[in-house]
Design an enzyme around this catalytic site. Structure first.
Site, PDB file in Angstrom:
ATOM      1  N   GLU A 189       2.036   5.771   2.916  1.00 40.09           N
ATOM      2  CA  GLU A 189       3.475   5.546   2.757  1.00 40.09           C
ATOM      3  C   GLU A 189       3.890   5.506   1.279  1.00 40.09           C
ATOM      4  O   GLU A 189       4.567   4.590   0.823  1.00 40.09           O
ATOM      5  CB  GLU A 189       3.884   4.252   3.464  1.00 40.09           C
ATOM      6  CG  GLU A 189       3.601   4.273   4.964  1.00 40.09           C
ATOM      7  CD  GLU A 189       4.065   3.025   5.684  1.00 40.09           C
ATOM      8  OE1 GLU A 189       4.504   3.126   6.837  1.00 40.09           O
ATOM      9  OE2 GLU A 189       3.995   1.930   5.081  1.00 40.09           O
ATOM     10  N   GLU A 258       2.317   6.859  12.848  1.00 43.83           N
ATOM     11  CA  GLU A 258       2.650   5.503  13.288  1.00 43.83           C
ATOM     12  C   GLU A 258       3.893   5.531  14.163  1.00 43.83           C
ATOM     13  O   GLU A 258       5.018   5.557  13.658  1.00 43.83           O
ATOM     14  CB  GLU A 258       2.869   4.550  12.100  1.00 43.83           C
ATOM     15  CG  GLU A 258       1.616   4.234  11.322  1.00 43.83           C
ATOM     16  CD  GLU A 258       1.828   3.147  10.272  1.00 43.83           C
ATOM     17  OE1 GLU A 258       2.865   2.446  10.327  1.00 43.83           O
ATOM     18  OE2 GLU A 258       0.955   3.002   9.397  1.00 43.83           O
TER      19      GLU A 258
END
EC number: 3.2.1.23
Length: 856
Positions: A189, A258
């Protein structure tokens, strides 16, 4: 249908290469993992893959096999895990791969189950994990700057990444070696952080990708939430929804690393629940757009044992509302509904990986995505994006009813075998039940505040940052100073008491004045910085002020970890003296890392000296802060998961036989728990429970940590709770509910060879199942008709078959599981003709030994 292009040709070449060797009798050929724009290719074959996150240190090794098997049974193909640097290298060059840290054993367990693995090395993991997975010692490497183009950081990151890759290679665990690992991830991320850093961020990201590729794992690498991931690294999506995501190159597949199955919980906040109808809707939207890899974060969340929870303020429970709960039990209906989703999508796999969708409008807010392959395979997804109204749509000259915010899946472009909003599996009601453990006999030990100034302390001018002092070896740091008060102060003669003001960067503080608790203050995850302001009672002469600063997990999100602060940085000042304000910030302060009980190893079975322990009944009468409590107990019979009920305690930590259960804090949850609907975009504040109750009341005690008898339980209580209220409970299914309509989609009604032909209609069934060792003891509610309400609060509607209870009791009571067909004939007659009916049941589960096998 669009042409598949060069990616399709490449995949065919790989496939023919593999087949050629097999035809020639060369034997087994490992063709590895590649990708094209449609999917990952494993040994030349495009695959639709469902993955589930299970983090090895958040459960015990004896749980791993069962968790992985349950994931497989739920339709999961891949197990994903982060790799936690701070666990594996707690000090520079010293590695730990034992117990819950045994990464090799975990990956081999995945392989044994016949599943693939996705290894997210990071080594930054976020994960609501302490310090984002970085070891705290990294902060003190000279010249370091985290997650940027910084040589000391890159050198350390490269060393750890290569260590993990070499460990996996040495055990032949990459798919290119015949192992289960088909994907690896570098960084995590980074997109937003890289943008903030500009050129340095871009340079670092590019370096990280090249460094990872150079390890030659033989499997693709991914970067999640990183739009600029350089070739051949695949950029991937994280979020509640990813149907609007596209990779940064047209020849890369759509991967969702995710898919958030729920959300984490923080102390002082409510629990978050994501309705399975919405989660299934999100996954189906991603697949209908062309997505081919979905990972549920989390599939089993587990427990933040010890001091591993980050945030700060993240709870010890990391349940995440996942399909398998914190204790390793199946959460229904989430687990079962997703299992049916996976099965339905896998029926479409040939068409999905061979074609691009043709998208057509079938209503104002309705669409059809149709996949038609050259082989003749045809699959369709019919979507209703309306959040309020159901829709009746016409597709291929057949009418279909679509509930709001739902997608129906037609593997043969004709028969709907699944709808994301129509849940046919049971809901399991979980309860914490008493065990046969006798009442605990407690002993207590009080932290001796008078002995803080011993050889373990040091003194300096000014206030120090907490982690620089503790190096995160303890949550606790004492800040101690003295204040001299003259006889003439007005508050000594009936005037107003002085006010102590403390500014802290987090996360909590307990204020002691002359050995007595004067007050406490706490930050929150959103506002970890806080100010304490309170009156304090001083006497003439020298007064001792001791501030116990408490960390509740280190932050796990962001960049420049080296610059983060925790603890009391001031100012600290007294107001209301005759001189006005007395600033204490720059006078002499004495520091002690940790608690005396920690230094004495009171939590460990071999280090529980009798000196200082007293009968807890003496402290229960007047609960004291900073108190250690210990007791011994025998392991309860059975195999149900266990937990400690801490409702009567305040805040602190728990150990069983020297193993840290984690932090506890019974802070009451604030929030809005008034509304929940599966329709519309999900956010964590949408479906909340537990408002006005302790955020976390129960704390998982793994059975693997217990002996048959004489198990040592140690609790450190910061605030003064009552240990006599603590009890050991077991988690079990207390009841099950199910509700299925007459025309619920049934996979048995689909056969590819009967496409376009009439076929026998298989009526849906209600399935009820208690936990192993249990049976259905009674039917609490049953109605075939138009019942009202939800599980736990059902009521009969206007239409009700009078035989409902009798039928369910005859077919189900005394059995561990049962199935009842939904048909008018099964209930004697049609209770209300021309009305769509459903069968709704609530059953009570109990131990088999206590359930009579007699049935009417």
């Amino acid at each position: 249908m669009r042409e598949m292009g060069t990616g399709d040709s490449a995949s065919r070449l790989i496939l023919w290469f593999c087949l050629g060797f097999l035809i020639l009798g060369v034997g087994f050929v490992q063709c590895g993992v590649t990708y094209d724009r449609k999917a990952l290719l494993i040994n030349g074959q495009r695959r639709i893959l469902f993955s589930g996150s299970i983090h090895y240190p958040r459960s015990t090794p004896d749980m791993w096999e069962d968790l992985i098997q349950k994931a497989k049974d739920g339709g999961i193909d891949v197990i994903e895990t982060y790799v936690f640097w701070n666990l594996h290298e707690p000090s520079p060059g010293k590695y730990d791969f034992e117990g819950r840290n045994d990464l090799v054993r975990f990956v081999k367990t995945i392989h044994k189950a016949g599943l693939y693995a996705h290894l997210r090395i990071g080594p930054y993991v976020c994960a609501e994990w302490n310090f984002g997975g970085f070891p705290v010692w990294l902060k003190y490497v000279p010249g370091i700057s985290f997650r940027t183009d910084n040589e000391p950081f890159k050198r350390a990151m490269k060393g750890f990444t290569e260590r993990i890759v070499e460990l996996m290679k040495s055990e032949n665990l990459f798919e290119s070696q015949g192992g289960p690992i088909i994907l690896s991830q570098i960084e995590n991320e980074y997109g937003r952080q890289g943008q903030l850093l500009g050129a340095e961020g871009h340079n670092y990201m590019t370096w990280a990708a090249k460094m990872a590729i150079a390890t030659e794992t033989g499997v693709p690498w991914v970067m999640c939430k990183e739009d600029d991931a350089p070739d051949p690294v695949i950029n991937t999506c994280n979020g509640f929804y990813c149907d609007s995501f596209a990779p940064n190159k047209p020849y890369k597949p759509l991967i969702w690393t995710e898919a958030w199955s729920g959300w984490f919980t923080e102390f002082g906040g409510p629990m978050h629940h994501r309705p399975v109808q919405d989660l299934a809707f999100g996954v189906a939207r991603f697949i209908q757009k062309g997505g081919s890899f979905v990972n549920y974060y989390m599939y089993h969340g587990g427990t933040n044992f010890g001091r591993t929870a980050g945030g700060p303020f993240v709870t010890t429970s990391y349940d995440y509302d996942a399909p398998i709960d914190e204790y390793g039990l199946i959460r229904q209906p989430k687990y079962g509904h997703l299992k049916e989703l996976h099965r339905a999508i896998k029926m479409c796999e040939k068409a999905l990986v061979s074609a691009d969708p043709v998208v057509t409008s079938i209503g104002n807010k309705q669409q059809a995505h149709v996949y038609s392959a050259e082989s003749g395979d045809c699959s369709a997804f019919l979507a209703n994006y309306d959040t309020e109204s159901a829709a009746r749509v016409l597709f291929n000259n057949v009418h279909y009813n679509l509930p709001p915010w739902s997608i129906s899946i037609l593997p043969d472009c004709r028969n709907a075998v699944f709808n994301t909003a129509k849940v046919g599996v049971q809901t399991s009601q979980m309860e914490m039940l008493p065990t046969d453990t006798k009442n605990f006999q407690w002993e207590s030990y009080l932290e001796d505040l008078s002995s803080l100034d011993d050889s373990s302390t040091f003194t300096t001018h000014g206030l120090l940052e907490q982690i620089n002092v503790t190096r995160d070896t303890s949550d606790y740091l004492w800040y101690m100073t003295s204040v001299d008060i003259g006889d003439s102060e007005s508050f000594l003669h009936g005037g107003e008491l002085p006010t102590l003001i403390i500014q802290s960067t987090g996360h909590a503080v307990h204020i002691f004045v002359n050995g007595q608790l004067s007050g406490s203050a706490f930050g929150t995850r959103q506002n970890r910085r806080f100010t304490y302001q309170g009156k304090i009672n001083l006497h003439s002469g020298t007064n001792r002020i001791a501030l116990l600063s408490v960390a509740v997990g280190l932050p796990n999100v962001g960049g420049h970890f080296e610059s983060w602060n925790t603890g009391i940085l001031g100012p600290v000042a007294l107001h209301g003296l005759s001189q006005g304000k007395m600033d204490l910030s720059w006078q002499k302060w004495t520091y002690q890392v940790g608690l005396k009980g920690e230094a004495m190893n009171l939590a460990f079975p071999t280090n529980t000296p009798s000196i200082g322990w007293m009968d807890a009944s003496l402290t229960v009468q007047k609960p004291q802060p900073l108190t250690w409590h210990k007791t011994y107990f025998d392991a309860p019979e059975g195999n149900e998961p266990l937990a400690l009920d801490m409702e009567g305690m305040g805040k602190g930590q728990i150990w069983v036989n020297g193993e840290s259960i984690g932090r506890y804090w019974t802070a009451f949850a604030t929030g809005d728990c008034s509304h929940c609907s599966y329709t519309g975009t999900y956010k964590p504040n949408k479906c909340q429970t537990g408002c006005g109750q302790p955020t976390q009341r129960w704390y998982h005690v793994p059975r693997a940590w217990l002996k048959p008898s004489q198990n040592l339980l140690v609790i450190f209580e910061e605030l003064g709770g009552n240990p006599s209220t603590v009890s050991l409970v077991k988690r079990s299914v207390s009841g099950v509910c199910a509700e299925v309509s007459e025309y619920h989609p049934n996979i048995k009604n689909w056969q590819i060879e009967s496409y376009g032909k009439g076929q026998t209609f298989h009526r849906p069934k209600v399935h009820l199942k208690c936990s192993p060792g249990q049976a259905i003891a009674s039917i609490k509610f049953a109605s075939f008709g138009t019942p009202l309400g939800t599980c736990g609060s059902y009521q009969q509607g206007e239409c009700h078959a009078a035989t409902s209870y009798a039928i369910l009791e005859r077919k189900c009571v005394g059995k561990a599981r049962c199935a009842v067909t939904i048909s008018n004939s099964n209930f004697g007659k049609d209770p209300c003709p021309n009305v769509l009916k459903r069968l709704t049941v609530e059953a009570v589960c109990a131990p088999e030994t206590s359930v009579s096998t007699w049935r009417p």
